[in-house]
Scaffold this active site. Sequence first.
Site, PDB file in Angstrom:
ATOM      1  CB  THR A   1       9.587  -4.405  -5.820  1.00  0.00           C
ATOM      2  OG1 THR A   1      10.577  -3.252  -6.341  1.00  0.00           O
ATOM      3  CG2 THR A   1       9.031  -4.565  -7.192  1.00  0.00           C
TER       4      THR A   1
ATOM      5  CE  LYS B   1      17.263 -11.429   0.017  1.00  0.00           C
ATOM      6  NZ  LYS B   1      15.700 -10.396   0.704  1.00  0.00           N
TER       7      LYS B   1
ATOM      8  N   GLY C   1       9.067  -4.441  -0.350  1.00  0.00           N
ATOM      9  CA  GLY C   1       8.741  -5.257   0.956  1.00  0.00           C
ATOM     10  C   GLY C   1       8.843  -6.342   0.499  1.00  0.00           C
ATOM     11  CB  THR C   2      10.780  -7.960  -2.252  1.00  0.00           C
ATOM     12  OG1 THR C   2      11.382  -7.325  -2.653  1.00  0.00           O
ATOM     13  CG2 THR C   2       9.483  -7.250  -3.558  1.00  0.00           C
ATOM     14  N   GLY C   3      11.512  -8.154   0.812  1.00  0.00           N
ATOM     15  CA  GLY C   3      13.003  -8.766   1.576  1.00  0.00           C
ATOM     16  C   GLY C   3      11.640  -9.833   2.478  1.00  0.00           C
ATOM     17  CB  CYS C   4       9.759  -7.757   5.047  1.00  0.00           C
ATOM     18  SG  CYS C   4      10.932  -6.256   5.380  1.00  0.00           S
TER      19      CYS C   4
END
Length: 266
Positions: free
Chosen positions: A210, A179, A212-215
């Site tokens: 932003t 990412k 929580g984007t990875g989860c």
Amino acid sequence: MRAAGQAPPRVLTVAGSDSGGGAGIQADLKTMMALGVHGMSVITAVTAQNSLGVQGAWELPVEAVRAQYRSVVDDIGVQAVKTGMLASAELVEAVAELISGTDAPVVVDPVGVSKHGDPLLAASALDSVRTRLLPVATVATPNLDEVAQLTGSRVASEADLRPAAEAVLAYGPQWVLIKGGHLTGEAVDLLTDGDQEFWLRAPRHDNRHTHGTGCTLASAVASGLAKGLPVPEAVTAAKEYVTGAIARGFALGAGIGPVDHGWRLR
């Protein structure tokens, strides 16, 4: 379309709880609901967390994590598993063992630090992630900080994404999604299995909220896999979903707010 009373695809998230609701188990379950699958959870750790950061974290005993996992998988079954915060080497190794005996695709989000820079994985657990968890992953979804933690590879530009992906693939996942959200310019990610490459691009939204984007992205990928999508299609759909969620991220508290998991429903 499902017939009335028919269960939707089932996805199990194995991760930590975010008391602020923007990341972790809470983000995973919101994402799964938004994407039409049934979300289930194994909680690995409890955090005291808000828009300003992580004020405390307490991991659960391995036996509690194992019992939650067996309870869900042995009775309800799963079509995909997603892992997030695993905190310690003991938890990483226990979860890797459980996953290796489960016949379902696995999305590994090798969570190392929070959005605010707070550590969520013990340094002593990194080797267990490399040698035990990544080899059982269908898709691994590290961000650039996690790539550096795991491989020592520093990504400073788009040209660095390919060697970073190769370094992660060397640990054994079938696919890796690097990412590139922390780079400048448009938001570009690289998905590859070592032979095929997919460059996923999206406009960068001027929005600091932003959390929580990875989860969210990893859970969206798992949701697509549970529906039977091939990895490239599941990741492409997940990228589209999380891009919309970032665009609609909102202020919450005094710090960094969450992405909007329900943006398509509003």
